[in-house]
Design a protein around this motif. Sequence first.
Motif, PDB file in Angstrom:
ATOM      1  N   THR A  54      17.678 -10.622  14.965  1.00 45.94           N
ATOM      2  CA  THR A  54      18.014 -12.025  15.215  1.00 45.94           C
ATOM      3  C   THR A  54      18.891 -12.181  16.454  1.00 45.94           C
ATOM      4  OG1 THR A  54      19.975 -11.929  13.792  1.00 45.94           O
ATOM      5  CG2 THR A  54      17.903 -12.606  12.744  1.00 45.94           C
ATOM      6  N   PHE A  55      18.722 -13.338  17.095  1.00 50.08           N
ATOM      7  CA  PHE A  55      19.547 -13.709  18.246  1.00 50.08           C
ATOM      8  C   PHE A  55      19.945 -15.170  18.100  1.00 50.08           C
ATOM      9  CE2 PHE A  55      16.613 -10.445  19.647  1.00 50.08           C
ATOM     10  CZ  PHE A  55      17.396  -9.570  20.384  1.00 50.08           C
ATOM     11  N   VAL A  56      21.197 -15.465  18.397  1.00 48.45           N
ATOM     12  CA  VAL A  56      21.650 -16.849  18.440  1.00 48.45           C
ATOM     13  C   VAL A  56      21.998 -17.189  19.881  1.00 48.45           C
ATOM     14  CG1 VAL A  56      23.376 -18.525  17.684  1.00 48.45           C
ATOM     15  CG2 VAL A  56      22.523 -16.809  16.067  1.00 48.45           C
ATOM     16  N   ILE A  57      21.271 -18.154  20.437  1.00 45.05           N
ATOM     17  CA  ILE A  57      21.543 -18.634  21.795  1.00 45.05           C
ATOM     18  C   ILE A  57      21.871 -20.110  21.661  1.00 45.05           C
ATOM     19  CG2 ILE A  57      20.675 -18.834  24.153  1.00 45.05           C
ATOM     20  CD1 ILE A  57      18.670 -16.644  23.511  1.00 45.05           C
ATOM     21  N   ASP A  58      23.127 -20.402  21.501  1.00 45.95           N
ATOM     22  CA  ASP A  58      23.556 -21.774  21.192  1.00 45.95           C
ATOM     23  C   ASP A  58      23.285 -22.698  22.374  1.00 45.95           C
ATOM     24  OD1 ASP A  58      25.252 -24.151  20.654  1.00 45.95           O
ATOM     25  OD2 ASP A  58      25.933 -22.942  18.956  1.00 45.95           O
ATOM     26  N   LYS A  59      22.533 -23.781  22.106  1.00 46.27           N
ATOM     27  CA  LYS A  59      22.176 -24.686  23.205  1.00 46.27           C
ATOM     28  C   LYS A  59      23.391 -25.402  23.780  1.00 46.27           C
ATOM     29  CE  LYS A  59      20.631 -28.337  20.045  1.00 46.27           C
ATOM     30  NZ  LYS A  59      19.463 -29.150  19.638  1.00 46.27           N
ATOM     31  N   LYS A  60      24.438 -25.564  22.971  1.00 46.17           N
ATOM     32  CA  LYS A  60      25.657 -26.200  23.469  1.00 46.17           C
ATOM     33  C   LYS A  60      26.351 -25.314  24.496  1.00 46.17           C
ATOM     34  CE  LYS A  60      26.577 -28.839  19.246  1.00 46.17           C
ATOM     35  NZ  LYS A  60      27.477 -28.987  18.089  1.00 46.17           N
ATOM     36  N   GLU A  61      26.230 -24.023  24.305  1.00 48.91           N
ATOM     37  CA  GLU A  61      26.876 -23.066  25.205  1.00 48.91           C
ATOM     38  C   GLU A  61      26.041 -22.793  26.454  1.00 48.91           C
ATOM     39  OE1 GLU A  61      28.169 -18.340  25.196  1.00 48.91           O
ATOM     40  OE2 GLU A  61      27.821 -19.372  23.285  1.00 48.91           O
ATOM     41  N   HIS A  62      24.724 -22.678  26.279  1.00 43.15           N
ATOM     42  CA  HIS A  62      23.862 -22.249  27.390  1.00 43.15           C
ATOM     43  C   HIS A  62      23.180 -23.391  28.128  1.00 43.15           C
ATOM     44  CE1 HIS A  62      24.334 -17.973  26.525  1.00 43.15           C
ATOM     45  NE2 HIS A  62      24.254 -18.291  25.248  1.00 43.15           N
ATOM     46  N   GLY A  63      23.026 -24.534  27.483  1.00 47.69           N
ATOM     47  CA  GLY A  63      22.461 -25.703  28.152  1.00 47.69           C
ATOM     48  C   GLY A  63      21.129 -25.439  28.817  1.00 47.69           C
ATOM     49  N   VAL A  64      21.054 -25.740  30.118  1.00 50.62           N
ATOM     50  CA  VAL A  64      19.788 -25.620  30.846  1.00 50.62           C
ATOM     51  C   VAL A  64      19.329 -24.169  30.996  1.00 50.62           C
ATOM     52  CG1 VAL A  64      20.073 -27.767  32.127  1.00 50.62           C
ATOM     53  CG2 VAL A  64      21.016 -25.662  33.066  1.00 50.62           C
ATOM     54  N   ALA A  65      20.223 -23.213  30.767  1.00 54.07           N
ATOM     55  CA  ALA A  65      19.854 -21.800  30.891  1.00 54.07           C
ATOM     56  C   ALA A  65      19.226 -21.245  29.614  1.00 54.07           C
ATOM     57  CB  ALA A  65      21.096 -20.967  31.243  1.00 54.07           C
ATOM     58  N   LEU A  66      19.112 -22.078  28.598  1.00 55.10           N
ATOM     59  CA  LEU A  66      18.604 -21.635  27.293  1.00 55.10           C
ATOM     60  C   LEU A  66      17.237 -20.963  27.398  1.00 55.10           C
ATOM     61  CD1 LEU A  66      19.145 -21.888  24.106  1.00 55.10           C
ATOM     62  CD2 LEU A  66      17.563 -23.806  24.224  1.00 55.10           C
ATOM     63  N   SER A  67      16.302 -21.610  28.077  1.00 50.72           N
ATOM     64  CA  SER A  67      14.939 -21.077  28.182  1.00 50.72           C
ATOM     65  C   SER A  67      14.920 -19.719  28.871  1.00 50.72           C
ATOM     66  CB  SER A  67      14.040 -22.061  28.935  1.00 50.72           C
ATOM     67  OG  SER A  67      13.879 -23.254  28.200  1.00 50.72           O
ATOM     68  N   ASP A  68      15.729 -19.563  29.918  1.00 53.92           N
ATOM     69  CA  ASP A  68      15.776 -18.285  30.632  1.00 53.92           C
ATOM     70  C   ASP A  68      16.365 -17.184  29.763  1.00 53.92           C
ATOM     71  OD1 ASP A  68      14.645 -19.392  32.894  1.00 53.92           O
ATOM     72  OD2 ASP A  68      16.572 -19.844  33.833  1.00 53.92           O
ATOM     73  N   LYS A  69      17.351 -17.531  28.948  1.00 54.30           N
ATOM     74  CA  LYS A  69      17.951 -16.550  28.031  1.00 54.30           C
ATOM     75  C   LYS A  69      16.919 -16.077  27.004  1.00 54.30           C
ATOM     76  CE  LYS A  69      22.264 -16.406  29.468  1.00 54.30           C
ATOM     77  NZ  LYS A  69      22.905 -15.143  29.931  1.00 54.30           N
ATOM     78  N   ILE A  70      16.123 -17.018  26.520  1.00 51.52           N
ATOM     79  CA  ILE A  70      15.077 -16.663  25.560  1.00 51.52           C
ATOM     80  C   ILE A  70      14.036 -15.765  26.221  1.00 51.52           C
ATOM     81  CG2 ILE A  70      13.184 -17.579  24.146  1.00 51.52           C
ATOM     82  CD1 ILE A  70      15.003 -20.072  23.695  1.00 51.52           C
ATOM     83  N   LEU A  71      13.661 -16.108  27.455  1.00 53.60           N
ATOM     84  CA  LEU A  71      12.680 -15.298  28.182  1.00 53.60           C
ATOM     85  C   LEU A  71      13.160 -13.860  28.353  1.00 53.60           C
ATOM     86  CD1 LEU A  71      10.035 -15.049  29.733  1.00 53.60           C
ATOM     87  CD2 LEU A  71      11.208 -15.927  31.767  1.00 53.60           C
ATOM     88  N   GLU A  72      14.431 -13.681  28.613  1.00 55.20           N
ATOM     89  CA  GLU A  72      14.994 -12.328  28.748  1.00 55.20           C
ATOM     90  C   GLU A  72      14.761 -11.503  27.486  1.00 55.20           C
ATOM     91  OE1 GLU A  72      19.118 -12.499  29.786  1.00 55.20           O
ATOM     92  OE2 GLU A  72      18.759 -13.688  31.597  1.00 55.20           O
ATOM     93  N   ILE A  73      14.838 -12.147  26.347  1.00 52.34           N
ATOM     94  CA  ILE A  73      14.682 -11.445  25.066  1.00 52.34           C
ATOM     95  C   ILE A  73      13.221 -11.107  24.775  1.00 52.34           C
ATOM     96  CG2 ILE A  73      14.929 -11.691  22.545  1.00 52.34           C
ATOM     97  CD1 ILE A  73      17.390 -13.493  23.164  1.00 52.34           C
ATOM     98  N   VAL A  74      12.327 -12.062  25.041  1.00 54.64           N
ATOM     99  CA  VAL A  74      10.933 -11.902  24.591  1.00 54.64           C
ATOM    100  C   VAL A  74       9.995 -11.326  25.643  1.00 54.64           C
ATOM    101  CG1 VAL A  74      11.180 -13.788  22.948  1.00 54.64           C
ATOM    102  CG2 VAL A  74      10.287 -14.287  25.230  1.00 54.64           C
ATOM    103  N   ASN A  75      10.384 -11.353  26.914  1.00 50.57           N
ATOM    104  CA  ASN A  75       9.473 -10.946  27.983  1.00 50.57           C
ATOM    105  C   ASN A  75       8.945  -9.530  27.785  1.00 50.57           C
ATOM    106  OD1 ASN A  75       8.062 -11.512  30.367  1.00 50.57           O
ATOM    107  ND2 ASN A  75       9.601 -10.486  31.622  1.00 50.57           N
ATOM    108  N   GLU A  76       7.615  -9.404  27.772  1.00 48.84           N
ATOM    109  CA  GLU A  76       6.909  -8.126  27.618  1.00 48.84           C
ATOM    110  C   GLU A  76       7.169  -7.449  26.265  1.00 48.84           C
ATOM    111  OE1 GLU A  76       7.642  -5.652  31.012  1.00 48.84           O
ATOM    112  OE2 GLU A  76       6.683  -7.053  32.398  1.00 48.84           O
ATOM    113  N   LYS A  77       7.690  -8.210  25.308  1.00 47.47           N
ATOM    114  CA  LYS A  77       7.932  -7.649  23.975  1.00 47.47           C
ATOM    115  C   LYS A  77       7.106  -8.324  22.892  1.00 47.47           C
ATOM    116  CE  LYS A  77      12.668  -5.999  24.764  1.00 47.47           C
ATOM    117  NZ  LYS A  77      12.903  -6.486  26.126  1.00 47.47           N
ATOM    118  N   VAL A  78       6.638  -9.554  23.177  1.00 44.11           N
ATOM    119  CA  VAL A  78       5.849 -10.269  22.166  1.00 44.11           C
ATOM    120  C   VAL A  78       4.579 -10.850  22.781  1.00 44.11           C
ATOM    121  CG1 VAL A  78       7.918 -10.846  20.825  1.00 44.11           C
ATOM    122  CG2 VAL A  78       7.004 -12.517  22.457  1.00 44.11           C
ATOM    123  N   ASP A  79       3.595 -11.095  21.917  1.00 45.44           N
ATOM    124  CA  ASP A  79       2.322 -11.668  22.353  1.00 45.44           C
ATOM    125  C   ASP A  79       2.287 -13.180  22.183  1.00 45.44           C
ATOM    126  OD1 ASP A  79       1.141  -8.974  22.623  1.00 45.44           O
ATOM    127  OD2 ASP A  79       1.228  -8.962  20.427  1.00 45.44           O
TER     128      ASP A  79
END
Length: 202
Positions: A54-79
Amino acid sequence: MLKIAVLISGGGTNLQSIIDSIENNYLNCCIECVICDKAGAFGIDRAKKHDIKTFVIDKKEHGVALSDKILEIVNEKVDLIVLAGFLSILKGDILKRFHNKIINIHPSLIPSFCGKGMYGIKVHERALEYGVKITGCTVHFVDEGTDTGSIIIQKAVKVLEDDTPETLQKRVLEQEHKALSEAIKLISEGRVKIEGRKIKIV
């Protein structure tokens, strides 16, 4: 085996339906991780109970960078990325990297009662205010718009005369659980063919 990431914002009942579908062998896939945009959401506890990362990426903390943070986690790891009650809007590179590889469940029959501000109980309130006789849920691919991607599956729910937003939400949610696992299964079996904005199930 299809590797998926499930994105959530709350209690995670749609997540639980996917977990159950895997455990009863309906789905031949594995959940690589669960990502939540809200600290303290019960869905995280559901994932941990099944030993899912599990990962928690709080939208209040990351704001507009949320999507990029998620991409860092999933890139080349999921289909496939599955938005299961995920209330943040994905933007930027993740939509390009995972083009036609992100699906969302919405609690109405799109294009009704969808788009900006239409989520959760608000959708069912609007449906009742409008006086529709049939509502339901939609699984669709995610694109740059809000609830505008190609539709994979829709399931209908009859609106009862004495329905409240809460009772309607409960019955629609039952169909959401079925539709989401069904869509994942079709994708995992390579049966979803995209032709323009229309989708054929083969």
